[in-house]
Design an enzyme around this catalytic site. Structure first.
Site, PDB file in Angstrom:
ATOM      1  N   TYR A 120     -14.608   3.515   9.171  1.00  0.00           N
ATOM      2  CA  TYR A 120     -13.149   3.622   9.307  1.00  0.00           C
ATOM      3  C   TYR A 120     -12.791   4.113  10.715  1.00  0.00           C
ATOM      4  O   TYR A 120     -11.938   3.537  11.397  1.00  0.00           O
ATOM      5  CB  TYR A 120     -12.642   4.602   8.245  1.00  0.00           C
ATOM      6  CG  TYR A 120     -11.153   4.835   8.233  1.00  0.00           C
ATOM      7  CD1 TYR A 120     -10.267   3.858   7.809  1.00  0.00           C
ATOM      8  CD2 TYR A 120     -10.634   6.081   8.613  1.00  0.00           C
ATOM      9  CE1 TYR A 120      -8.905   4.095   7.770  1.00  0.00           C
ATOM     10  CE2 TYR A 120      -9.272   6.325   8.567  1.00  0.00           C
ATOM     11  CZ  TYR A 120      -8.411   5.324   8.146  1.00  0.00           C
ATOM     12  OH  TYR A 120      -7.055   5.569   8.104  1.00  0.00           O
TER      13      TYR A 120
ATOM     14  N   ILE B 140      -1.425  11.211   4.490  1.00  0.00           N
ATOM     15  CA  ILE B 140       0.003  11.076   4.168  1.00  0.00           C
ATOM     16  C   ILE B 140       0.219  11.461   2.701  1.00  0.00           C
ATOM     17  O   ILE B 140      -0.435  10.912   1.812  1.00  0.00           O
ATOM     18  CB  ILE B 140       0.493   9.628   4.385  1.00  0.00           C
ATOM     19  CG1 ILE B 140       0.156   9.138   5.799  1.00  0.00           C
ATOM     20  CG2 ILE B 140       1.989   9.520   4.102  1.00  0.00           C
ATOM     21  CD1 ILE B 140       0.922   9.781   6.898  1.00  0.00           C
TER      22      ILE B 140
ATOM     23  N   ASP C  42       1.931  -9.083   1.371  1.00  0.00           N
ATOM     24  CA  ASP C  42       0.731  -8.424   0.844  1.00  0.00           C
ATOM     25  C   ASP C  42      -0.141  -9.476   0.160  1.00  0.00           C
ATOM     26  O   ASP C  42       0.336 -10.524  -0.248  1.00  0.00           O
ATOM     27  CB  ASP C  42       1.108  -7.322  -0.154  1.00  0.00           C
ATOM     28  CG  ASP C  42      -0.003  -6.290  -0.308  1.00  0.00           C
ATOM     29  OD1 ASP C  42       0.050  -5.257   0.372  1.00  0.00           O
ATOM     30  OD2 ASP C  42      -0.950  -6.547  -1.084  1.00  0.00           O
TER      31      ASP C  42
ATOM     32  N   GLY D 124       0.804  -1.222   0.000  1.00  0.00           N
ATOM     33  CA  GLY D 124       0.000   0.000   0.000  1.00  0.00           C
ATOM     34  C   GLY D 124       0.834   1.270   0.000  1.00  0.00           C
ATOM     35  O   GLY D 124       2.057   1.228  -0.149  1.00  0.00           O
ATOM     36  N   GLN D 125       0.140   2.404   0.187  1.00  0.00           N
ATOM     37  CA  GLN D 125       0.823   3.705   0.107  1.00  0.00           C
ATOM     38  C   GLN D 125       1.965   3.788   1.125  1.00  0.00           C
ATOM     39  O   GLN D 125       3.080   4.169   0.795  1.00  0.00           O
ATOM     40  CB  GLN D 125      -0.175   4.847   0.357  1.00  0.00           C
ATOM     41  CG  GLN D 125       0.456   6.229   0.149  1.00  0.00           C
ATOM     42  CD  GLN D 125      -0.303   7.369   0.818  1.00  0.00           C
ATOM     43  OE1 GLN D 125      -1.203   7.138   1.629  1.00  0.00           O
ATOM     44  NE2 GLN D 125       0.054   8.588   0.486  1.00  0.00           N
TER      45      GLN D 125
END
Ligand code: SER
Length: 314
Positions: free
Chosen positions: A140, A170, A34, A11-12
Site C-alpha cells: 500500500y 478516516i 464504481d 467506498g468509504q
C-alpha cells in the site's frame, strides 16, 4: 471544477464525497462511478458502472460528459494489500495510471489521496515533516509513494493539474472502511453503541485520524486553491487528531461508561501501525492553501455516537 467524475464512488470516502460535491456543484455535475452497482442507488445525480482498469470505458465516460476533474478513490487498503500485494499494485497503480493518462488527454485535474501509509524507514515518528524519508515496507505504501511521484511527474512533464493530501485514518458513519489498519477507530464506535465488547487488533500505538467532514472539506479546499500558492502538490500532510486505542476507548467511555475493550493483536496490522507516523506536521498545507481542521477527538466522538445511535442498530 464544473464537471466531476468520482471513481471508486462506492467506498468509504467516495460514498460521502458524491453527496458533498453534489451539494456544492449540483447533482448533475457529479458522476459517481464504481465497479459495483451502488447498494443504495443515489438518485440526485448520475451514476455509472465502471472498471477503472478498462481504460477505453473510463476514457469514454470522461469524453462523453466533458469531465474536467477526476477524483480517483480506487484502492486496496494497507492490510488487504499485504494479503495480496500483486493485486494491490495492479489495482492501485492501474487506477492512477489510467486517471493520469486520461487527464492528460482530456485536460482534467486529478485528485488522488495519498496516506500516512506512504511513510516508512528511518523518519521522525513525531511531527513527521512534509518532506522526509519515505521508504514504506507495505505494498500500500509503495503504491502511495510511487503514486505521489507519478502524479508530480504528470504535473511537471505534461502540466496536468494533480493535487493530493496524505490522509490519516478516516472516521465516518455512513460507509464502513475495509481492509485498513486504521479501521478499528470506526469499528470501535459500532461496538460501543451496540453494547458489545470491542476486540482491538492494535495496541499502544498512536496513529493520525480525521473525521470525515474535515476530510471532505480538505479535498475541495485543495482542489479550489490558487495554484500559484502551491509549492507542493503530491502530496500534502494534513492532520487533526492522533490517539492510541486506549485514548479513544476512554473518550467513548465518557458517553458510554460500561463500554468494554479487550485486545487481540493482529501482528500484520500492529507491524504496519508501528511503522507509520505518530502524528504529521501539516504546516505546509496550512501555509499553502489554508488547511485548518474543525473536528477534534472530543467533538468527533460525540458526533459519531449520536449518528450511530440514530441508525437504531441491533
Ligand atoms: N486508512 C488507511 C489504512 O489503514 C491508511 O491510509 O490502510
Amino acid at each position: 471544477m464544473k464537471k466531476i467524475l468520482i471513481v471508486g464512488a462506492g467506498g468509504q470516502i467516495g460514498s460521502e464525497l458524491v453527496t458533498y460535491l453534489r451539494g456544492i456543484y449540483g447533482g448533475s455535475n457529479v458522476i459517481a462511478a464504481d465497479l459495483r452497482e451502488p447498494a443504495n442507488p443515489v438518485i440526485d445525480g448520475p451514476s455509472v458502472k465502471l472498471d477503472v482498469l478498462d481504460k477505453s470505458a473510463f476514457s469514454y465516460i470522461v469524453h462523453k460528459n466533458s469531465v474536467d476533474t477526476i477524483f480517483n478513490l480506487v484502492a486496496l487498503l494497507s492490510a488487504t494489500g499485504e494479503k495480496n500485494p500483486q493485486l494491490a499494485w495492479d489495482i492501485n497503480m492501474g487506477a492512477l495510471n489510467n486517471s493520469l493518462e486520461i487527464a492528460r488527454e482530456y485536460n482534467c485535474a486529478v485528485f488522488t489521496p495519498s496516506s500516512i501509509g506512504a511513510f516508512g524507514g528511518d523518519f521522525p515518528r513525531k511531527n513527521t515533516p512534509q518532506d522526509t524519508v519515505m521508504q514504506p515496507d507495505t505494498m500500500y505504501g509503495v503504491c502511495k509513494v510511487a503514486g505521489e511521484l507519478l502524479s508530480n511527474y504528470y504535473h511537471s512533464r505534461y502540466g496536468v493539474d494533480t493535487r493530493s493530501v496524505r490522509f490519516p485514518g478516516i472516521i465516518s458513519n455512513v460507509t464502513l472502511p475495509g481492509g485498513g489498519t486504521t479501521d478499528y477507530a470506526v469499528e470501535i464506535f459500532y461496538s460501543a453503541v451496540k453494547g458489545e465488547k470491542f476486540v482491538c487488533p492494535v495496541r499502544d500505538v498512536y496513529m493520525d485520524m480525521m473525521y470525515m467532514p474535515d476530510a471532505l472539506r480538505a479535498m475541495v479546499e485543495l482542489m479550489e486553491a490558487d495554484p500559484a500558492k502551491l509549492r507542493h502538490r503530491n502530496s500534502f500532510n494534513i492532520a487533526s487528531m492522533s490517539f492510541t486505542p486506549e485514548i479513544i476507548y476512554n473518550e467513548i467511555r465518557k458517553h458510554i461508561p460500561d463500554f468494554e475493550m479487550t485486545y487481540r493483536v493482529d501482528p500484520v496490522k500492529q507491524g504496519i501501525a508501528e511503522g507509520w507516523p505518530d502524528n504529521l506536521d501539516d504546516t505546509c498545507a496550512r501555509e499553502e492553501w489554508g488547511w485548518k481542521p474543525e473536528w477534534d477527538l472530543a467533538s468527533m466522538t460525540e458526533d459519531m455516537i449520536r449518528a450511530i445511535r440514530a441508525k437504531n442498530l441491533k
